[in-house]
Design an enzyme around this catalytic site. Structure first.
Site, short mmCIF file in Angstrom:
data_model
loop_
_atom_site.label_atom_id
_atom_site.label_comp_id
_atom_site.label_asym_id
_atom_site.label_seq_id
_atom_site.Cartn_x
_atom_site.Cartn_y
_atom_site.Cartn_z
N TYR A 1 16.40 1.23 -16.49
CA TYR A 1 15.10 1.28 -17.17
C TYR A 1 14.18 2.29 -16.48
O TYR A 1 14.35 2.60 -15.30
CB TYR A 1 14.45 -0.11 -17.26
CG TYR A 1 14.34 -0.87 -15.96
CD1 TYR A 1 15.34 -1.76 -15.57
CD2 TYR A 1 13.23 -0.72 -15.14
CE1 TYR A 1 15.23 -2.47 -14.39
CE2 TYR A 1 13.11 -1.44 -13.97
CZ TYR A 1 14.12 -2.31 -13.59
OH TYR A 1 14.01 -3.01 -12.41
N ASP B 1 7.91 -16.09 -4.63
CA ASP B 1 9.28 -16.37 -4.22
C ASP B 1 9.36 -17.45 -3.14
O ASP B 1 10.39 -18.10 -3.00
CB ASP B 1 9.96 -15.09 -3.69
CG ASP B 1 10.40 -14.17 -4.81
OD1 ASP B 1 10.17 -14.50 -5.99
OD2 ASP B 1 10.99 -13.11 -4.51
N GLU C 1 0.45 -9.90 6.97
CA GLU C 1 1.76 -9.35 6.60
C GLU C 1 2.51 -8.97 7.88
O GLU C 1 1.95 -8.34 8.77
CB GLU C 1 1.56 -8.12 5.70
CG GLU C 1 2.76 -7.22 5.53
CD GLU C 1 4.02 -7.92 4.96
OE1 GLU C 1 3.90 -8.70 4.01
OE2 GLU C 1 5.12 -7.65 5.51
N GLN C 2 3.79 -9.34 7.92
CA GLN C 2 4.56 -9.08 9.14
C GLN C 2 4.84 -7.59 9.38
O GLN C 2 4.92 -7.15 10.52
CB GLN C 2 5.89 -9.83 9.10
CG GLN C 2 6.83 -9.39 8.00
CD GLN C 2 8.12 -10.20 7.95
OE1 GLN C 2 8.34 -11.08 8.78
NE2 GLN C 2 8.97 -9.93 6.99
N ARG D 1 8.10 -0.72 -7.85
CA ARG D 1 7.47 -1.74 -7.01
C ARG D 1 6.38 -1.14 -6.12
O ARG D 1 5.32 -1.74 -5.93
CB ARG D 1 8.52 -2.45 -6.15
CG ARG D 1 7.97 -3.62 -5.35
CD ARG D 1 9.07 -4.37 -4.65
NE ARG D 1 8.56 -5.58 -4.03
CZ ARG D 1 8.03 -5.63 -2.81
NH1 ARG D 1 7.94 -4.53 -2.10
NH2 ARG D 1 7.56 -6.77 -2.33
#
Ligand code: FAD
Length: 400
Positions: free
Chosen positions: A213, A291, A34-35, A108
């Site tokens: 939501y 993605d 991961e960057q 998230r």
């Protein structure tokens, strides 16, 4: 023999971590590069459909999901001008019965932390920004910023919408701008007590819409305010938005929307882009996921669930018998199983990707009297039912 592969996953977002979890469950030796210098995650709320939650439940995460996510009891369309309820669709147990797994809204950061904590220690390697990779005769060589290198049998590009791995595999991007952007953020529900903590709400105006939501047990509400704007072109998850502009855009809307906007202390703004579906996303021992493979507009709320489905199918395909991965026969075998993965996923994700363009609340428009057309709710649900019902593990490709 099923060889235990050295698998490099580039990108420690939701898709990369889900892939790492699915692959470590098959005993592969996985590293997630991961960057970001540390795995500290941002973002606001997101949707996890039954098609994604059923897989996470099978991976043993059901209890944590129930603790961290919210299961909305209903979806409601309200009149943008007066705020009256036009139509309500039950979601909780009804959707569970219909689709066989729960629908969650979840922060998230909570989902990301849950996945990261499910991995064996040492799997995630922050501070590694991939710059380039090359396939060698016996594997894949990765080169990171700062000159660090790594070797792997398989490389999975889970590096998001701006993927370096995709660019290398498929050439330069053709980002497609939707002409819209979304203000996103979180407010504490006690700041807007008139709004429910258990419902997915949408107020749809002529060219803008506000979605709300619950996350974190309903104590917080995520809002996503989609507005047209051909000038705002920053495709970023972290760019700040202007509170004044948000307020100006929703001036004249009903009191609930105005109180919500008044309670916002901080907002991010994200120009809505997608890409044309790729004609191919695997080559040799390299493939894409999430993605990076199929960046889509958010209107079907499927970014997370499609990435989790990819992870499940990829782990199944890489669990096939093969020769040792460094031998020519082993290399050919890896290429073939990655093609099987792509073949199983690409038609489905392409359909979701293209369907997202005009989908979800995009389809709600006020009628001539200013209220939303009430007939649209059932078609909204029908629009996504084939996506929510999908069980990626019931349709696994047969690996010869
Ligand atoms: P992403 O979640 O975009 O993850 C890609 C990861 O790859 C990132 O961690 C990135 O840092 C890393 N990366 C990129 N390039 C490199 C490189 N060269 N080398 C190493 N690592 C690299 N969706 C929502 O619906 N709501 C939100 O609030 C929301 N917030 C987000 C916030 C952030 C910071 C990000 C990155 C994404 C956010 N998303 C949000 C998008 C959502 O997470 C994705 O659509 C979905 O989860 C699919 O995830 P992904 O893992 O494929 O891609």
């Amino acid at each position: 023999m099923v060889p235990k592969l050295r698998i490099a996953v580039v990108g420690g977002g939701i898709g990369g971590l889900a892939a790492a979890l699915a692959l470590t469950r098959k005993d592969h030796r996985v590293r997630v590069f991961e960057q970001a210098p540390e795995l500290r995650e941002s973002g606001v709320g997101m949707h996890l459909g039954p098609n994604g939650s059923r897989l996470l439940e099978r991976w043993g995460l059901g209890e944590r999901l129930r603790a961290l996510g919210v299961r909305p009891t209903g979806m409601e369309v309200r009149d943008w001008a007066h705020g009256t309820t036009l139509v309500r669709q039950p979601m909780g147990d009804e959707w569970l019965a219909e689709f066989g797994a729960p629908y969650y809204t979840i922060h998230r950061a909570d989902l990301h932390t849950m996945l990261a904590e499910s991995l064996p220690s040492g799997v995630v390697r922050p501070g590694h920004r991939l710059e380039r990779f090359t396939e060698t005769g016996s594997g894949v060589r990765l080169e990171f910023a700062g000159g660090v290198r790594a070797e792997a049998d398989v490389l999975i590009g889970a590096d998001g919408a701006h993927s370096v791995v995709r660019r290398t595999l498929a050439g330069p991007d053709t980002a497609v701008f939707s002409g819209q952007s979304a203000f996103r953020g979180i407010v504490a529900r006690d700041q807007v007590p008139a709004l429910p903590g258990d419902t997915l709400l949408v107020w749809a105006g002529a060219d803008a819409r506000m979605l709300v939501y619950p996350v974190r047990g309903g104590e917080f509400l995520t809002f996503v305010a989609v507005v047209p704007d051909p000038r705002w072109r920053l495709e970023s998850w972290t760019a700040s938005g202007e509170l004044d502009e948000l307020a100006a855009r929703f001036d004249g809307w009903n009191l609930d929307v105005k109180s919500l906007v008044a309670a916002v202390r901080e907002t991010r703004r994200w120009a809505l882009y997608d890409r044309e579906p790729l004609a191919r996303w695997s080559s040799g021992a390299v493939t894409l996921l999430g993605d990076a493979a199929h960046p889509m507009l958010p209107h079907h709320g499927q970014g997370v669930s499609q990435a989790v489905e990819d992870a499940a199918v990829l782990a199944h395909c890489l669990d096939a018998p093969s020769d040792a991965p460094s031998t020519p026969a082993g290399r050919r075998r890896i290429a073939a199983v990655l093609e099987a993965y792509e073949g199983a996923r690409r038609p489905h994700t392409t359909r979701v990707q293209l369907g997202s363009r005009g989908g979800g609340s995009q389809r709600l428009r006020p009628d001539e009297d200013g209220g939303e057309s009430t007939g649209t709710m059932s078609s909204l649900v029908q629009d996504v039912s084939w996506i929510q019902r999908h069980d990626a593990e019931a349709a696994l490709p047969r690996i010869p």
